[in-house]
Scaffold this active site. Sequence first.
Site, PDB file in Angstrom:
ATOM      1  N   CYS A  34      40.370  56.203  28.324  1.00  0.00           N
ATOM      2  CA  CYS A  34      40.947  56.850  27.482  1.00  0.00           C
ATOM      3  C   CYS A  34      41.189  58.349  27.778  1.00  0.00           C
ATOM      4  O   CYS A  34      40.290  59.287  28.284  1.00  0.00           O
ATOM      5  CB  CYS A  34      39.948  56.986  26.225  1.00  0.00           C
ATOM      6  SG  CYS A  34      40.237  58.191  25.150  1.00  0.00           S
ATOM      7  N   CYS A  37      39.696  61.342  25.750  1.00  0.00           N
ATOM      8  CA  CYS A  37      38.214  61.282  26.037  1.00  0.00           C
ATOM      9  C   CYS A  37      37.871  62.190  27.185  1.00  0.00           C
ATOM     10  O   CYS A  37      37.044  62.935  27.271  1.00  0.00           O
ATOM     11  CB  CYS A  37      37.576  60.027  26.196  1.00  0.00           C
ATOM     12  SG  CYS A  37      37.838  59.017  24.829  1.00  0.00           S
TER      13      CYS A  37
END
Length: 134
Positions: A34, A37
């Site tokens: 991600c 993230c």
Amino acid sequence: MVYTIQNKEDLDKKLEEAVGSGQLVVIDFFANWCGPCKIISPKLEELATQYAEKAIVLKVNVDDCEEIALEYNVTSMPTFVFIKDNHVIDVFVGGNSEKLVKNMEKYVGEPIPVEIMPEIVEVEQAVEEEPVLD
């Protein structure tokens, strides 16, 4: 400090510790793949240091701990879940570092600025070293 959760039992233990101490728990649901993230991770680390006395920051890898992600209805990453006294008090999705900061301030107050933390430690050490006069 940020603590990475290994499994459901690990999470339950950390949540129980937080209830005993009255601390806020922030769970960051993330994935290694991600992008957002990865971008917000340094800010989360910084906040974990600033709020070390008031909050516990946990990271849950959704690929390694699918059952926990399902329990918290996580469908997008990053998802931040704020828990106080074993109750979910807020959830937000996305890599918005400003919102993360505002939520931390909202639920635990102003942090100690990182740049003055060494000064505080020095003062505390000096107080501990002062001789006691009879």
